[in-house]
Design a protein around this motif. Sequence first.
Motif, mmCIF file in Angstrom:
data_model
loop_
_atom_site.group_PDB
_atom_site.id
_atom_site.type_symbol
_atom_site.label_atom_id
_atom_site.label_comp_id
_atom_site.label_asym_id
_atom_site.label_seq_id
_atom_site.Cartn_x
_atom_site.Cartn_y
_atom_site.Cartn_z
ATOM 1 N N ILE A 130 -6.737 121.407 59.042
ATOM 2 C CA ILE A 130 -5.408 121.265 58.791
ATOM 3 C C ILE A 130 -4.955 122.304 57.716
ATOM 4 O O ILE A 130 -3.920 122.933 57.681
ATOM 5 C CB ILE A 130 -4.960 119.715 58.544
ATOM 6 C CG1 ILE A 130 -5.137 118.893 59.794
ATOM 7 C CG2 ILE A 130 -3.490 119.629 58.157
ATOM 8 C CD1 ILE A 130 -4.974 117.624 60.004
ATOM 9 N N LEU A 153 0.934 122.393 53.550
ATOM 10 C CA LEU A 153 1.345 121.131 54.176
ATOM 11 C C LEU A 153 1.489 120.017 53.102
ATOM 12 O O LEU A 153 0.108 119.891 52.558
ATOM 13 C CB LEU A 153 0.552 120.861 55.525
ATOM 14 C CG LEU A 153 1.093 119.501 56.274
ATOM 15 C CD1 LEU A 153 2.218 120.131 57.102
ATOM 16 C CD2 LEU A 153 -0.027 119.378 57.458
ATOM 17 N N TYR A 174 4.788 111.331 66.510
ATOM 18 C CA TYR A 174 4.145 112.195 65.601
ATOM 19 C C TYR A 174 4.875 113.930 65.929
ATOM 20 O O TYR A 174 4.218 114.817 65.743
ATOM 21 C CB TYR A 174 2.515 112.352 65.805
ATOM 22 C CG TYR A 174 1.929 110.973 65.334
ATOM 23 C CD1 TYR A 174 1.550 110.764 64.223
ATOM 24 C CD2 TYR A 174 1.957 110.022 66.427
ATOM 25 C CE1 TYR A 174 1.070 109.645 63.673
ATOM 26 C CE2 TYR A 174 1.152 108.840 65.940
ATOM 27 C CZ TYR A 174 1.216 108.576 64.619
ATOM 28 O OH TYR A 174 0.275 107.348 64.351
ATOM 29 N N ARG A 226 -0.594 112.081 58.460
ATOM 30 C CA ARG A 226 0.166 111.763 59.681
ATOM 31 C C ARG A 226 -0.782 112.580 60.780
ATOM 32 O O ARG A 226 -0.976 111.992 62.024
ATOM 33 C CB ARG A 226 1.451 112.260 59.699
ATOM 34 C CG ARG A 226 2.397 111.129 59.164
ATOM 35 C CD ARG A 226 3.901 111.505 58.871
ATOM 36 N NE ARG A 226 4.445 111.888 60.271
ATOM 37 C CZ ARG A 226 4.777 111.079 61.244
ATOM 38 N NH1 ARG A 226 4.486 109.874 61.171
ATOM 39 N NH2 ARG A 226 5.436 111.722 62.320
ATOM 40 N N ARG A 227 -0.941 113.652 60.712
ATOM 41 C CA ARG A 227 -1.798 114.512 61.584
ATOM 42 C C ARG A 227 -3.422 114.051 61.849
ATOM 43 O O ARG A 227 -3.904 113.863 62.869
ATOM 44 C CB ARG A 227 -2.010 116.129 61.136
ATOM 45 C CG ARG A 227 -0.502 116.799 61.299
ATOM 46 C CD ARG A 227 -0.603 118.153 61.045
ATOM 47 N NE ARG A 227 0.617 118.723 60.853
ATOM 48 C CZ ARG A 227 1.028 119.977 60.834
ATOM 49 N NH1 ARG A 227 0.021 120.935 60.909
ATOM 50 N NH2 ARG A 227 2.219 120.224 60.853
ATOM 51 N N ASP A 277 1.897 114.639 55.672
ATOM 52 C CA ASP A 277 2.000 115.233 56.550
ATOM 53 C C ASP A 277 0.422 115.339 57.146
ATOM 54 O O ASP A 277 0.118 115.389 58.380
ATOM 55 C CB ASP A 277 2.843 116.546 56.822
ATOM 56 C CG ASP A 277 4.250 116.332 56.859
ATOM 57 O OD1 ASP A 277 4.538 115.360 57.272
ATOM 58 O OD2 ASP A 277 5.025 117.175 56.752
ATOM 59 N N ASP A 312 -2.273 125.424 57.851
ATOM 60 C CA ASP A 312 -1.135 125.262 57.049
ATOM 61 C C ASP A 312 -1.375 124.701 55.635
ATOM 62 O O ASP A 312 -1.394 123.647 55.151
ATOM 63 C CB ASP A 312 -0.336 124.412 57.519
ATOM 64 C CG ASP A 312 1.244 124.443 57.151
ATOM 65 O OD1 ASP A 312 1.415 124.906 56.171
ATOM 66 O OD2 ASP A 312 2.165 123.611 57.892
ATOM 67 N N ASP A 330 6.926 115.610 65.061
ATOM 68 C CA ASP A 330 6.980 116.586 63.951
ATOM 69 C C ASP A 330 5.888 117.083 63.293
ATOM 70 O O ASP A 330 6.145 118.081 62.596
ATOM 71 C CB ASP A 330 7.927 115.924 62.867
ATOM 72 C CG ASP A 330 7.167 114.825 62.120
ATOM 73 O OD1 ASP A 330 6.275 114.023 62.956
ATOM 74 O OD2 ASP A 330 7.280 114.624 61.140
ATOM 75 N N GLN A 331 4.722 116.654 64.155
ATOM 76 C CA GLN A 331 3.403 117.247 63.487
ATOM 77 C C GLN A 331 2.584 118.186 64.596
ATOM 78 O O GLN A 331 1.507 118.386 64.253
ATOM 79 C CB GLN A 331 2.701 115.857 63.099
ATOM 80 C CG GLN A 331 3.279 114.988 61.869
ATOM 81 C CD GLN A 331 3.283 115.807 60.723
ATOM 82 O OE1 GLN A 331 2.711 116.602 60.195
ATOM 83 N NE2 GLN A 331 4.374 115.418 59.966
ATOM 84 N N TYR A 332 2.902 118.397 65.742
ATOM 85 C CA TYR A 332 2.522 119.473 66.519
ATOM 86 C C TYR A 332 3.458 120.306 67.267
ATOM 87 O O TYR A 332 4.626 120.098 67.155
ATOM 88 C CB TYR A 332 1.678 118.381 67.561
ATOM 89 C CG TYR A 332 2.706 117.565 68.336
ATOM 90 C CD1 TYR A 332 3.368 117.880 69.454
ATOM 91 C CD2 TYR A 332 2.246 116.095 68.075
ATOM 92 C CE1 TYR A 332 4.170 116.906 70.234
ATOM 93 C CE2 TYR A 332 3.267 115.281 68.894
ATOM 94 C CZ TYR A 332 3.922 115.697 69.985
ATOM 95 O OH TYR A 332 4.764 114.922 70.812
#
Length: 319
Positions: free
Chosen positions: A160, A167, A117, A174-175, A171, A164, A119-121
């Motif tokens: 989330i 988003l 993950y 995924r978060r 995504d 953002d 790309d998510q943090y």
Amino acid sequence: MEQSVWSVPDSEANEMAGSTLPLRALGRLLRGHRMGAGKSQLAAGLHIEISPQTLGRMEDGQKIKISTVQIGSLLDFYRIGNPSAERSEVLGLWDEVKQEVRAAKRNGTSAGWWRAYSDQYAYHFDQYLSLEATARSITIFQLALIPGLLQHPEYRRAMIRIADPALSAVDVERRLELAARRQAMIAERADALRMKCLLSEAVLGHKPGGRKVMAEQARYLADLSTRPNICLQLVPLDADDHPGLVVQSFTLLEFPPLSSRNLTEPPVVYVEGYEGALYLEHASVIDRHRRAIAGIEQVALSESDTRQLFSRIAEEYRA
């Protein structure tokens, strides 16, 4: 994000999972020997043909590419004799690091589960996740928001979207999946991990997602507070003077002894901001945060009173 790894000699260049305890201990020990020898990071890095920034990451317990030969060359540069107890200690830790590499590869955990993950943090959170995965105790003080490890999925979804708004739906999911896996790891480590959360009552006044979401969140907190390895305590808004009024939100992570040697990793205070994070390890800083925790505990509600308040607030938000 840093993607390089500690390399293992004899063609055993395996990936390691995060900043492991032996890795942190090795880095700290090497830093001590460098400073004892009066060598700069620039000089030491040049000696083994790596940059001073890379050497600094190694001393911080982060992953770099380095070989046994380079480790030995550093020890020679620091005038650590061969044989000597100091040299044996460093090489013993290095051997333990290599053993963890091999074990992680055999178990299919070489990259750290959270790396899927990445790309998510934010880049700074990778180190935190590796520390969280090895901690034996996590103490959180939070002023404004429910900590991530305690967030209901819909509360997390709302946060989330606030952070953002553009988003993609993929995504977002995924978060949410990352958050759920972190929470599952806490549950799975119930026998090895103790978590204490001191929360300002203000965290229940903010309403990400609206009243319905906060009703679910409050009920979720009440349920979590019954777990044997989780302690939740609210700090009332009308509490008397306490350190929580002047200290910002933080997390104190403490670690178990290394499995095969008489060393314990020092605690870390993690402070996250909008643009980055601090990892604080100096003993005086840790002591101040411990005193802050003790002072906040004195004015916090008991666990049972906190659980009752969560339940009452859940009902009020449902009304």
